[in-house]
Motif scaffolding. Structure first.
Motif, PDB file in Angstrom:
ATOM      1  N   ALA A  78      -0.179   6.669   4.587  1.00  0.00           N
ATOM      2  CA  ALA A  78       0.947   5.885   5.079  1.00  0.00           C
ATOM      3  C   ALA A  78       1.310   6.292   6.496  1.00  0.00           C
ATOM      4  O   ALA A  78       1.250   7.478   6.841  1.00  0.00           O
ATOM      5  N   HIS A  79       1.658   5.306   7.299  1.00  0.00           N
ATOM      6  CA  HIS A  79       2.257   5.433   8.639  1.00  0.00           C
ATOM      7  C   HIS A  79       1.259   5.483   9.799  1.00  0.00           C
ATOM      8  O   HIS A  79       1.099   4.504  10.500  1.00  0.00           O
ATOM      9  N   CYS A  80       0.653   6.656  10.078  1.00  0.00           N
ATOM     10  CA  CYS A  80      -0.307   6.756  11.190  1.00  0.00           C
ATOM     11  C   CYS A  80       0.300   6.241  12.499  1.00  0.00           C
ATOM     12  O   CYS A  80      -0.389   5.620  13.315  1.00  0.00           O
TER      13      CYS A  80
ATOM     14  N   SER B 287       5.824  -1.279   2.059  1.00  0.00           N
ATOM     15  CA  SER B 287       7.278  -1.431   2.195  1.00  0.00           C
ATOM     16  C   SER B 287       7.921  -0.073   2.411  1.00  0.00           C
ATOM     17  O   SER B 287       8.981   0.030   3.004  1.00  0.00           O
ATOM     18  N   ASP B 288       7.271   0.993   1.908  1.00  0.00           N
ATOM     19  CA  ASP B 288       7.815   2.354   1.963  1.00  0.00           C
ATOM     20  C   ASP B 288       9.273   2.442   1.550  1.00  0.00           C
ATOM     21  O   ASP B 288      10.047   3.162   2.167  1.00  0.00           O
ATOM     22  N   VAL B 289       9.651   1.704   0.514  1.00  0.00           N
ATOM     23  CA  VAL B 289      10.976   1.967  -0.071  1.00  0.00           C
ATOM     24  C   VAL B 289      11.022   3.448  -0.427  1.00  0.00           C
ATOM     25  O   VAL B 289      10.073   3.976  -1.001  1.00  0.00           O
TER      26      VAL B 289
ATOM     27  N   SER C  91      -1.384   9.640   0.543  1.00  0.00           N
ATOM     28  CA  SER C  91      -0.464  10.604   1.125  1.00  0.00           C
ATOM     29  C   SER C  91       0.139  10.024   2.406  1.00  0.00           C
ATOM     30  O   SER C  91       0.053   8.817   2.634  1.00  0.00           O
ATOM     31  N   HIS C  92       0.766  10.902   3.193  1.00  0.00           N
ATOM     32  CA  HIS C  92       1.409  10.494   4.451  1.00  0.00           C
ATOM     33  C   HIS C  92       0.666  11.129   5.629  1.00  0.00           C
ATOM     34  O   HIS C  92       0.151  12.232   5.506  1.00  0.00           O
ATOM     35  N   LEU C  93       0.690  10.440   6.775  1.00  0.00           N
ATOM     36  CA  LEU C  93      -0.036  10.954   7.933  1.00  0.00           C
ATOM     37  C   LEU C  93       0.640  10.554   9.248  1.00  0.00           C
ATOM     38  O   LEU C  93       0.958   9.373   9.452  1.00  0.00           O
TER      39      LEU C  93
ATOM     40  N   LEU D  52       0.806  -1.229   0.000  1.00  0.00           N
ATOM     41  CA  LEU D  52       0.000   0.000   0.000  1.00  0.00           C
ATOM     42  C   LEU D  52       0.836   1.276   0.000  1.00  0.00           C
ATOM     43  O   LEU D  52       0.268   2.368  -0.030  1.00  0.00           O
ATOM     44  N   HIS D  53       2.177   1.148   0.037  1.00  0.00           N
ATOM     45  CA  HIS D  53       2.971   2.378   0.048  1.00  0.00           C
ATOM     46  C   HIS D  53       4.408   2.126  -0.373  1.00  0.00           C
ATOM     47  O   HIS D  53       5.178   1.516   0.372  1.00  0.00           O
ATOM     48  N   ILE D  54       4.766   2.618  -1.556  1.00  0.00           N
ATOM     49  CA  ILE D  54       6.148   2.466  -2.021  1.00  0.00           C
ATOM     50  C   ILE D  54       6.490   3.638  -2.946  1.00  0.00           C
ATOM     51  O   ILE D  54       5.645   4.104  -3.714  1.00  0.00           O
ATOM     52  N   HIS D  55       7.754   4.113  -2.829  1.00  0.00           N
ATOM     53  CA  HIS D  55       8.214   5.238  -3.663  1.00  0.00           C
ATOM     54  C   HIS D  55       9.138   4.702  -4.751  1.00  0.00           C
ATOM     55  O   HIS D  55      10.299   4.360  -4.462  1.00  0.00           O
ATOM     56  N   ALA D  56       8.668   4.672  -5.988  1.00  0.00           N
ATOM     57  CA  ALA D  56       9.481   4.114  -7.081  1.00  0.00           C
ATOM     58  C   ALA D  56      10.819   4.832  -7.274  1.00  0.00           C
ATOM     59  O   ALA D  56      11.848   4.169  -7.460  1.00  0.00           O
TER      60      ALA D  56
HETATM   61 ZN    ZN Z   1       6.329   7.440   1.983  1.00  0.00          ZN
END
Ligand code: ZN
Length: 427
Positions: A267-269, A318-320, A226-228, A69-73
């Motif tokens: 992402a995160h929370c 994974s939030d790479v 987005s991020h939170l 659900l969250h990865i930065h290519a």
């Molecule tokens: Zn991120």
């Protein structure tokens, strides 16, 4: 009968989740599917399916595809580097200089090819992906993902403040480029790759831009990512930037970019308080839990037990490159390990996660963001990964559940023997 020509079966040790509590296991069973639709899991083929053709995977494990659900290519290039910093320093030192390179389409082509090739080889079948602010490079990433067969949502990032000049978009420019990007996408007619609106986070988007992005979201009916509430300094910064917001998530909600009428993943929370969690539940916002990133950037450990008990939508990310690897089995292991540290050091009323819970989040929990994805219950989409765990030798007998547990801790793409996404066999 002609219609049966389109019904197929896979045979092997089938493992999937219906609930968070326990794994559903069918040893030497059959997974029957028609096109992109799961018909059911059976220990013996029912009479009506007895003539279908079956691919026999022997003693291997058959599981649903994993959802990231969250990865930065663009951050894939520097995974594993600079993991000794905190979030805001890490963004300035590592992230922004690297993301700036994607203005150069030739660099983007090289970098995104490596990212997509590796994502395709692993157990991930679905992903929510951040690109950069650059429209052309983002389209190229989408072209590559479309060819890969993966089903993904990809976002051109929006940023008009609090980032280096070389990456900052003008407010109108950011909105206009997003509309141009949506027009390009309609022209390219992707079938497997979808656009997702991606304001980076509140600190990097002005109120004016957020208002414009809501108009774009409504015009094209886009999902949002987005991020939170990742880090305490970030939360304090959002409070300064948006003094009228009740809490961080409210700063998104005031612009209509926090679920309710749009599918949204945050992402995160890590530090979401009661009010924020209640709003996420009310608005149906998904949480992308990214345990490795939260440890690497010293953000903290999200109260996942609370999220599960409160019935929030939660999957894994994974939030790479906050996380060093795109391997979601590693994310499952980290989720369990981080929850134990939280239980021991921070709050012993929240018991640690179990392996079935981590597996649920990586499959059905996150898969739900994409629809009926991530389980083998009838009516789900046909996302399947076949794992060959024979590399991990053992002298003793092991149950299927034990073999799956070891996959969580040890496996990488070498174990991924076959992969199907939305009914299509990739390899
Ligand atoms: Zn991120």
């Amino acid at each position: 009968m002609a219609e049966k020509d389109f019904i197929f079966g896979l045979k092997g040790n089938i493992v999937y989740s219906k609930t968070t509590e326990q794994l559903e296991i069918c040893e030497n069973g059959y997974l029957v599917y028609e096109g992109n639709e799961i018909k059911g899991v059976y220990s013996e083929l029912p009479q009506e399916y007895k003539d279908i053709s079956v691919e026999d995977y022997g003693d291997r494990l058959i599981i649903p595809g994993l959802a990231d659900l969250h990865i930065h290519a663009p951050q894939y290039t520097y995974r594993g580097l600079g993991m000794d910093m905190e979030l805001l320093e890490w963004l300035e030192t590592n992230t922004f200089p690297e993301e700036a390179k994607y203005k150069d389409l030739e660099y983007a082509k090289k970098a995104y090819k490596i990212f997509v090739d590796n994502l395709q080889k692993g157990a991930t079948t679905r992903a929510c992906i951040f690109a950069t602010v650059h429209r052309k490079a983002t389209l190229h990433l989408m072209d590559l993902l479309e060819i890969s067969g993966l089903r993904t949502m990809v976002g051109k990032v929006n940023m008009d403040r609090n980032c280096p000049d070389y990456l900052r978009e003008g407010t109108q420019e950011s909105a206009d480029e997003t509309i141009e990007w949506m027009k390009d996408i309609q022209h390219n007619k992707y079938k497997k790759t979808q656009a997702i609106l991606t304001p980076r986070f509140i600190p990097s988007c002005t109120d004016e831009l957020m208002e414009m992005l809501k108009m774009v979201q409504m015009r094209y009916q886009m999902p949002v990512q987005s991020h939170l509430s990742e880090n305490f300094s970030e939360i304090a910064w959002v409070q300064e930037l948006c003094p009228e917001s009740e809490f961080y998530g409210d700063a998104y909600d005031r612009f209509g970019l926090f679920g309710a009428d749009s599918r949204t993943v945050m992402a995160h929370c890590v530090h979401s308080d009661e009010r924020e969690r209640a709003r996420m539940k009310e608005n149906g916002v998904f949480i992308a839990h990214c345990p490795e990133s939260n440890m690497n950037l010293a953000s903290g450990v999200a109260p996942v037990r609370t999220f599960l008990e409160e019935g929030l939508h939660i999957g894994l990310g994974s939030d790479v490159a906050g996380g060093a690897t795109e391997n979601l089995f590693t994310a499952m292991a980290h989720a369990i390990q981080a929850s134990k540290l939280r239980w021991r050091l921070q709050d012993d009323s929240l018991k640690p996660l179990t392996a079935p819970e981590a597996f649920y989040m990586a499959t059905k929990g996150g898969g739900e963001f994409f629809g009926k994805v991530g389980s083998f219950e009838a009516g789900y989409e046909m996302d399947v990964v076949v794992l060959d765990d024979s590399r991990l030798e053992h002298p003793q007998d092991m149950t299927v559940q034990q073999r799956l547990e070891r996959m969580i801790y040890f496996s990488d793409d070498r174990e991924v023997y076959a992969k199907y996404v939305a009914g299509e066999k990739l390899f």
